[in-house]
Design a protein around this motif. Structure first.
Motif, PDB file in Angstrom:
ATOM      1  N   ILE A   6     -10.566  29.634  20.703  1.00  0.00           N
ATOM      2  CA  ILE A   6     -12.893  29.728  19.906  1.00  0.00           C
ATOM      3  C   ILE A   6     -13.082  27.966  20.112  1.00  0.00           C
ATOM      4  O   ILE A   6     -13.497  27.522  19.697  1.00  0.00           O
ATOM      5  CB  ILE A   6     -11.963  29.755  18.733  1.00  0.00           C
ATOM      6  CG1 ILE A   6     -12.102  30.625  18.452  1.00  0.00           C
ATOM      7  CG2 ILE A   6     -12.974  29.119  17.591  1.00  0.00           C
ATOM      8  CD1 ILE A   6     -11.122  32.162  16.477  1.00  0.00           C
ATOM      9  N   GLN A   7     -11.321  27.484  20.035  1.00  0.00           N
ATOM     10  CA  GLN A   7     -11.115  25.694  20.244  1.00  0.00           C
ATOM     11  C   GLN A   7     -12.460  25.081  21.249  1.00  0.00           C
ATOM     12  O   GLN A   7     -12.337  24.200  21.728  1.00  0.00           O
ATOM     13  CB  GLN A   7      -9.834  25.072  19.638  1.00  0.00           C
ATOM     14  CG  GLN A   7      -9.319  25.751  18.419  1.00  0.00           C
ATOM     15  CD  GLN A   7      -7.709  24.428  18.192  1.00  0.00           C
ATOM     16  OE1 GLN A   7      -7.829  24.320  19.175  1.00  0.00           O
ATOM     17  NE2 GLN A   7      -7.321  25.201  16.522  1.00  0.00           N
ATOM     18  N   LYS A  48     -16.324  30.947  28.824  1.00  0.00           N
ATOM     19  CA  LYS A  48     -14.871  30.698  27.870  1.00  0.00           C
ATOM     20  C   LYS A  48     -14.302  31.977  27.539  1.00  0.00           C
ATOM     21  O   LYS A  48     -12.468  31.490  27.942  1.00  0.00           O
ATOM     22  CB  LYS A  48     -14.763  29.476  26.909  1.00  0.00           C
ATOM     23  CG  LYS A  48     -15.358  28.543  27.006  1.00  0.00           C
ATOM     24  CD  LYS A  48     -14.651  27.396  27.829  1.00  0.00           C
ATOM     25  CE  LYS A  48     -15.322  26.663  28.511  1.00  0.00           C
ATOM     26  NZ  LYS A  48     -14.192  25.952  29.781  1.00  0.00           N
ATOM     27  N   ALA A  84     -17.609  28.680  13.954  1.00  0.00           N
ATOM     28  CA  ALA A  84     -16.116  29.551  14.283  1.00  0.00           C
ATOM     29  C   ALA A  84     -16.053  31.000  13.892  1.00  0.00           C
ATOM     30  O   ALA A  84     -15.810  31.016  14.966  1.00  0.00           O
ATOM     31  CB  ALA A  84     -15.101  28.513  13.226  1.00  0.00           C
ATOM     32  N   THR A  86     -18.626  24.768  12.245  1.00  0.00           N
ATOM     33  CA  THR A  86     -18.048  25.438  10.741  1.00  0.00           C
ATOM     34  C   THR A  86     -18.337  26.270  10.652  1.00  0.00           C
ATOM     35  O   THR A  86     -17.617  27.620  10.714  1.00  0.00           O
ATOM     36  CB  THR A  86     -17.885  24.833   9.722  1.00  0.00           C
ATOM     37  OG1 THR A  86     -17.577  22.974   9.663  1.00  0.00           O
ATOM     38  CG2 THR A  86     -17.015  25.059   8.900  1.00  0.00           C
ATOM     39  N   GLU A 115      -7.462  31.972  18.608  1.00  0.00           N
ATOM     40  CA  GLU A 115      -7.681  30.615  18.370  1.00  0.00           C
ATOM     41  C   GLU A 115      -7.266  29.636  18.974  1.00  0.00           C
ATOM     42  O   GLU A 115      -8.968  28.418  19.209  1.00  0.00           O
ATOM     43  CB  GLU A 115      -6.923  29.843  17.010  1.00  0.00           C
ATOM     44  CG  GLU A 115      -7.182  29.246  16.055  1.00  0.00           C
ATOM     45  CD  GLU A 115      -7.901  30.000  15.558  1.00  0.00           C
ATOM     46  OE1 GLU A 115      -8.231  31.422  15.427  1.00  0.00           O
ATOM     47  OE2 GLU A 115      -8.792  29.561  14.534  1.00  0.00           O
ATOM     48  N   ASP A 117      -5.888  30.588  11.364  1.00  0.00           N
ATOM     49  CA  ASP A 117      -5.666  28.982  10.687  1.00  0.00           C
ATOM     50  C   ASP A 117      -4.448  28.608  10.493  1.00  0.00           C
ATOM     51  O   ASP A 117      -3.734  27.141  11.118  1.00  0.00           O
ATOM     52  CB  ASP A 117      -6.665  28.260   9.889  1.00  0.00           C
ATOM     53  CG  ASP A 117      -8.425  28.065  10.428  1.00  0.00           C
ATOM     54  OD1 ASP A 117      -8.029  28.375  11.235  1.00  0.00           O
ATOM     55  OD2 ASP A 117      -8.755  27.805   9.264  1.00  0.00           O
ATOM     56  N   ARG A 168     -14.870  33.847  16.288  1.00  0.00           N
ATOM     57  CA  ARG A 168     -13.838  34.055  16.012  1.00  0.00           C
ATOM     58  C   ARG A 168     -14.085  35.825  16.842  1.00  0.00           C
ATOM     59  O   ARG A 168     -12.819  36.602  17.186  1.00  0.00           O
ATOM     60  CB  ARG A 168     -13.351  34.285  14.633  1.00  0.00           C
ATOM     61  CG  ARG A 168     -11.765  34.516  14.988  1.00  0.00           C
ATOM     62  CD  ARG A 168     -11.471  33.788  13.734  1.00  0.00           C
ATOM     63  NE  ARG A 168     -10.667  32.726  13.689  1.00  0.00           N
ATOM     64  CZ  ARG A 168     -11.510  31.446  12.644  1.00  0.00           C
ATOM     65  NH1 ARG A 168     -12.173  31.391  12.009  1.00  0.00           N
ATOM     66  NH2 ARG A 168     -11.564  29.854  13.291  1.00  0.00           N
ATOM     67  N   GLU A 178      -0.384  27.413  14.234  1.00  0.00           N
ATOM     68  CA  GLU A 178      -0.526  26.785  14.693  1.00  0.00           C
ATOM     69  C   GLU A 178      -0.892  27.191  16.747  1.00  0.00           C
ATOM     70  O   GLU A 178      -0.645  27.747  17.136  1.00  0.00           O
ATOM     71  CB  GLU A 178       0.763  25.713  15.407  1.00  0.00           C
ATOM     72  CG  GLU A 178       0.963  24.392  15.314  1.00  0.00           C
ATOM     73  CD  GLU A 178       1.014  23.635  14.532  1.00  0.00           C
ATOM     74  OE1 GLU A 178      -0.099  22.378  15.668  1.00  0.00           O
ATOM     75  OE2 GLU A 178       0.645  23.683  13.517  1.00  0.00           O
ATOM     76  N   LEU A 216     -14.976  26.010  21.420  1.00  0.00           N
ATOM     77  CA  LEU A 216     -15.784  24.866  20.244  1.00  0.00           C
ATOM     78  C   LEU A 216     -16.342  23.493  21.258  1.00  0.00           C
ATOM     79  O   LEU A 216     -16.816  22.503  21.081  1.00  0.00           O
ATOM     80  CB  LEU A 216     -15.234  24.407  19.295  1.00  0.00           C
ATOM     81  CG  LEU A 216     -15.773  25.347  18.404  1.00  0.00           C
ATOM     82  CD1 LEU A 216     -14.914  25.204  16.835  1.00  0.00           C
ATOM     83  CD2 LEU A 216     -16.950  25.505  17.802  1.00  0.00           C
ATOM     84  N   LEU A 217     -14.747  23.133  22.007  1.00  0.00           N
ATOM     85  CA  LEU A 217     -15.046  21.599  22.912  1.00  0.00           C
ATOM     86  C   LEU A 217     -16.001  21.415  23.778  1.00  0.00           C
ATOM     87  O   LEU A 217     -16.293  20.990  23.892  1.00  0.00           O
ATOM     88  CB  LEU A 217     -13.615  21.932  22.931  1.00  0.00           C
ATOM     89  CG  LEU A 217     -12.916  20.654  23.302  1.00  0.00           C
ATOM     90  CD1 LEU A 217     -11.010  21.204  23.119  1.00  0.00           C
ATOM     91  CD2 LEU A 217     -12.874  19.408  22.695  1.00  0.00           C
TER      92      LEU A 217
END
Lengths: 175, 212
Positions: free
Chosen positions: A45-46, A76, A20, A17, A42, A113, A24, A116, A49-50
């Motif tokens: 970022i995801q 990434k 993130a 958390t 976004e 956030d 960003r 979508e 994180l993955l």
């Protein structure tokens, strides 16, 4: 991270958390150069994180965490920009600054956030999607989710893990 | 999916742990090299003079050279397998093998009459060398690539080339036990070309296969 790797899930959640907003900032900086849109930011970022999650065994606990994170983020973000066919020049130094000295990007974060990201979840197998939705969107623990879905906890754990791997793969391929 | 949802899923998955890189490396490289060793003894074999050559400096130098390449390639590939790791001196160490063979070649030229240089350089079986070294490097290279894929090399081409150097070094170690040519001049030409073929292949393969 040390606590997280030792199995402390709450510490892991706090770490991700906290990560993130830094990611960003990095992504937004690259975005300013390459013209990525906010939803692409976004996504980046995801995806990062993955990658942090799936490659966390490659961090050597005797080494500082920041260069490791910065290298993954750089990799990434470059990936994300390259997929969009734009040239991007990034060097590791600004990332390390950001990781070392964070500041608030909360307003932006909340706004982003709401956007979508790509509906990649829909492309997973029903079993994997169900598993990931149960533990993420409904926020259930593995045990509760397994009981609700009527499957064994071990089987659900495998589905979640495979689902996350497929998700990482989809991010890699999505344009 | 919202980022916070993703984080919840990642947290739930924290219990699924990947094997540490060191274990993967030991297993993958061990299996790969074992396959090459099996191939060597089944189809290539030790040369007849293997045991009586064990006190000859030229013969022994072949192993110093090949094992130096294997070790330096392995250390560099290992360093490059993790994001943000600094390869440091390992990047320069890969030049150790070629430097050794050049040095040894100069010594060889100093101690042998120039009329023999060409014969020794051409050797008996250059074609064998050029096919067997790349061939026997394949299994260890596959093993090292499997380890690198389990890791996270941020520069796939360099990591691939380093892995290829390690694999070629191991393969050359096996081949040297069969090869009748012991002159450093032979090594400097044919072993080096064979290794270069593998390293270039590893470079390109790494760029394609080691993305994550």
């Amino acid at each position: 991270m040390r606590a997280a790797l030792a199995g402390d899930n709450q510490a892991y959640k706090r770490l991700l958390t906290a990560l993130a907003p830094f990611l960003r900032k990095i992504a937004l900086r690259a975005c300013a150069r390459t013209g990525m849109s906010a939803s692409e930011v976004e996504d980046a970022i995801q995806e990062t994180l993955l990658a942090v999650h799936l490659k966390r065994h490659t961090w050597d606990p005797t080494q500082p965490l920041a260069p490791w994170l910065a290298a993954i983020a750089r990799n990434k973000v470059i990936d994300a920009a390259r997929r969009r066919g734009r040239r991007v020049e990034t060097d590791i130094a600004p990332f390390e600054d950001i990781l070392a000295a964070p500041d608030e990007t909360e307003i932006l974060e909340r706004e982003l956030d709401r956007q979508e990201a790509l509906r990649l979840l829909d492309q997973l197998s029903p079993k994997q999607r169900e598993a990931i939705e149960a533990v993420s969107i409904r926020g259930q623990s593995l045990r509760d989710a397994a009981a609700a879905l009527g499957v064994k906890e071990g089987a659900l754990r495998v589905s979640v893990h495979r689902g996350l791997k497929s998700l990482a793969e989809l991010y890699r391929k999505s344009s | 999916m919202k980022t916070e949802d993703l984080i919840a899923a990642l947290t739930a998955d924290n219990e699924t742990k990947a094997a540490p890189l060191s274990r993967t490396l030991a297993l993958d490289l061990g299996l790969g090299f074992a396959a090459s060793i099996a191939f060597f003894f089944a189809f290539v074999g030790l040369r007849d003079t293997f045991f009586i050559s064990l006190d000859q400096p030229r013969f022994l130098f072949k192993f110093v050279f090949s094992l130096t390449m294997a070790a330096s390639g392995l250390v560099l590939a290992w360093r490059l397998a993790r994001p943000g790791a600094n390869p440091g001196r390992a990047a320069k160490a890969v030049l150790l093998g070629p430097a050794l063979v050049i040095l040894a070649s100069l010594v060889e030229m100093a101690v042998t009459p120039s009329g023999l240089w060409e014969t020794r350089m051409i050797g008996h079986n250059a074609l064998h060398c050029l096919t067997l070294i790349p061939l026997m490097s394949m299994a260890p290279l596959v093993g090292l690539f499997a380890t690198l894929r389990h890791g996270a090399p941020t520069d796939g081409r360099r990591a691939g080339a380093a892995a290829a150097l390690a694999a070629a070094g191991l393969s050359a170690t096996l081949y040297a036990m069969n090869c009748p040519d012991d002159s450093p001049l032979f090594l400097a030409v044919w072993y080096m070309i064979a290794t270069a073929i593998v390293v270039v292949a590893g470079w390109f393969a790494g760029g394609r296969l080691l993305r994550w």
